[in-house]
Design a protein around this motif. Sequence first.
Motif, short mmCIF file in Angstrom:
data_model
loop_
_atom_site.label_atom_id
_atom_site.label_comp_id
_atom_site.label_asym_id
_atom_site.label_seq_id
_atom_site.Cartn_x
_atom_site.Cartn_y
_atom_site.Cartn_z
N ASN A 234 -53.58 6.44 33.54
CA ASN A 234 -52.28 6.47 32.87
C ASN A 234 -51.84 5.07 32.46
N ALA A 235 -52.02 4.10 33.37
CA ALA A 235 -51.61 2.73 33.08
C ALA A 235 -52.37 2.18 31.88
N LEU A 236 -53.67 2.45 31.81
CA LEU A 236 -54.48 1.97 30.68
C LEU A 236 -54.01 2.60 29.37
N LYS A 237 -53.69 3.90 29.41
CA LYS A 237 -53.21 4.58 28.21
C LYS A 237 -51.86 4.02 27.76
N ILE A 238 -50.97 3.79 28.71
CA ILE A 238 -49.65 3.25 28.39
C ILE A 238 -49.78 1.88 27.76
N LEU A 239 -50.61 1.03 28.35
CA LEU A 239 -50.79 -0.33 27.83
C LEU A 239 -51.44 -0.31 26.45
N ALA A 240 -52.46 0.54 26.28
CA ALA A 240 -53.15 0.62 24.98
C ALA A 240 -52.20 1.12 23.89
N ASN A 241 -51.37 2.11 24.25
CA ASN A 241 -50.44 2.69 23.28
C ASN A 241 -49.50 1.64 22.70
N GLY A 242 -49.11 0.68 23.55
CA GLY A 242 -48.11 -0.28 23.11
C GLY A 242 -48.64 -1.50 22.41
N ARG A 243 -49.96 -1.60 22.27
CA ARG A 243 -50.52 -2.87 21.77
C ARG A 243 -50.28 -3.10 20.29
N SER A 244 -50.30 -2.06 19.48
CA SER A 244 -49.97 -2.28 18.07
C SER A 244 -48.48 -2.60 17.91
N ALA A 245 -47.65 -2.02 18.78
CA ALA A 245 -46.22 -2.32 18.72
C ALA A 245 -45.97 -3.78 19.09
N MET A 246 -46.69 -4.28 20.10
CA MET A 246 -46.54 -5.69 20.45
C MET A 246 -47.04 -6.58 19.31
N ALA A 247 -48.15 -6.17 18.69
CA ALA A 247 -48.67 -6.93 17.56
C ALA A 247 -47.63 -6.99 16.44
N ALA A 248 -46.90 -5.90 16.24
CA ALA A 248 -45.87 -5.87 15.19
C ALA A 248 -44.76 -6.86 15.50
N ARG A 249 -44.37 -6.96 16.76
CA ARG A 249 -43.36 -7.94 17.15
C ARG A 249 -43.87 -9.36 16.89
N ASN A 250 -45.13 -9.62 17.26
CA ASN A 250 -45.71 -10.94 17.01
C ASN A 250 -45.82 -11.22 15.51
N LEU A 251 -46.13 -10.18 14.76
CA LEU A 251 -46.21 -10.31 13.31
C LEU A 251 -44.87 -10.74 12.74
N GLY A 252 -43.79 -10.11 13.18
CA GLY A 252 -42.47 -10.48 12.70
C GLY A 252 -42.11 -11.92 13.03
N SER A 253 -42.45 -12.34 14.25
CA SER A 253 -42.16 -13.72 14.66
C SER A 253 -42.96 -14.71 13.83
N ALA A 254 -44.26 -14.44 13.64
CA ALA A 254 -45.11 -15.34 12.86
C ALA A 254 -44.63 -15.42 11.41
N ASP A 255 -44.23 -14.28 10.85
CA ASP A 255 -43.75 -14.25 9.48
C ASP A 255 -42.46 -15.05 9.33
N LYS A 256 -41.58 -14.96 10.32
CA LYS A 256 -40.35 -15.76 10.30
C LYS A 256 -40.67 -17.25 10.35
N LEU A 257 -41.65 -17.63 11.16
CA LEU A 257 -42.04 -19.03 11.26
C LEU A 257 -42.61 -19.55 9.94
N LEU A 258 -43.39 -18.71 9.26
CA LEU A 258 -43.91 -19.10 7.95
C LEU A 258 -42.77 -19.30 6.96
N GLU A 259 -41.82 -18.39 6.98
CA GLU A 259 -40.66 -18.49 6.08
C GLU A 259 -39.89 -19.78 6.33
N LEU A 260 -39.62 -20.08 7.60
CA LEU A 260 -38.89 -21.31 7.94
C LEU A 260 -39.68 -22.55 7.55
N SER A 261 -40.99 -22.50 7.77
CA SER A 261 -41.83 -23.65 7.47
C SER A 261 -41.94 -23.90 5.97
N LEU A 262 -42.03 -22.83 5.21
CA LEU A 262 -42.10 -22.96 3.75
C LEU A 262 -40.81 -23.54 3.19
#
Length: 382
Positions: A234-262
């Motif tokens: 169950n723990a492995l399934k829960i963690l795997a399920n959330g990994r694209s969601a975490m990637a999306a959060r990181n994506l938003g942060s990285a995109d904001k940093l690019l915007e600020l840097s530009l």
Amino acid sequence: MNFELPKDIQYLQQGIREFIENEVEPQANVIEETDEIPESIMEKSKQMGLFALSIPEEYGGLGIGMVGKCAVLEEVGRTHNGYTTVIGGHTGIGSVGIVEMGNEAQKQKYLPSMASGEMIGAFALTEPSAGSHATNLKTTAVHKGDRFILNGSKHYITNADIAGVFTVMAVTDPSKGAKGITSFIVERGTPGFTIGKKEKKMGLHGSHTSEIFFEDCEVPVENILGEEGQGYVNALKILANGRSAMAARNLGSADKLLELSLDFAHMRIQFDKPIFEQQIIQHYLAEMAMEIEALRALTYKVAWMTDQGMNVIKEAAMVKLLGSETYNRVADKAVQIHGGIGYISEYPIERFYRDARITRIYEGTSEIQKNIIAAQLHKKYQ
């Protein structure tokens, strides 16, 4: 595979972006300095359905699937990562277990309150001796009549101080190793269950991390989540399920940093011209943009695969790894582009840089993701 978001998700995404830009981001320094999310922001987040992202409509949730969830969390990722983690911890590992493995009675009991944000969810797996070695749990659950008696402790539990319900992994049969672990739903206020002090952290201010303790804590048998002995799975399934969601959060942060840097590269004048005209700065920005687009493509591919019910063990590990590493590399370049200003806490770059570091550790380290990917690649030879 269609990457165009449905109209309703586009409208939701736009509304979330306006909320983040107009109400959360102006409070970012307050969150950083006080280590608290203002109650007004928490309440507005509940009203906007941000706590309902993972929960089906029949239980009061938005029922938008993983692609829709990632679209929303990408926007949430563009602001203070402490706030982002409060939302992500609840909508990810804090609630996914009950959504995916809970029986109907458990779903009816907990999910409506979790969707409204009245009850925050948390996930309790990690222990001092069980981080990356997740099967080395010491917390025990002994069957006694119509209940289990839990003893032990967990640490680094996100949202512990505000959570009302916890998904807890404990050993029910030490002789069976990983197959002797069971997952339980434990409510805040259960006798014998206490929350420890808030840890002082490098980053993610406003998102609190605490120890939790079980001392002869009596949990009803009906609070077993899934089947007895399936807790590790169950723990492995829960963690795997959330990994694209975490990637999306990181994506938003990285995109904001690019915007600020530009923006900064066009504004900052050195040697009588904007620093954007320096080739090295252009190369930094080009590399940042390239990595962000690669992350965006993989994030939504894995989210789409998840919505199709496909096996995403390998791909989920890949996107978690890529998301963490990309965010960290982008944050490092953003500091370099901003120079001294990037090191000053008055500006957001320094905060993003500190907050990025934990993404390579929590919910599975980068090294563990590589192990998972390699193991999946090796399967064809077994």
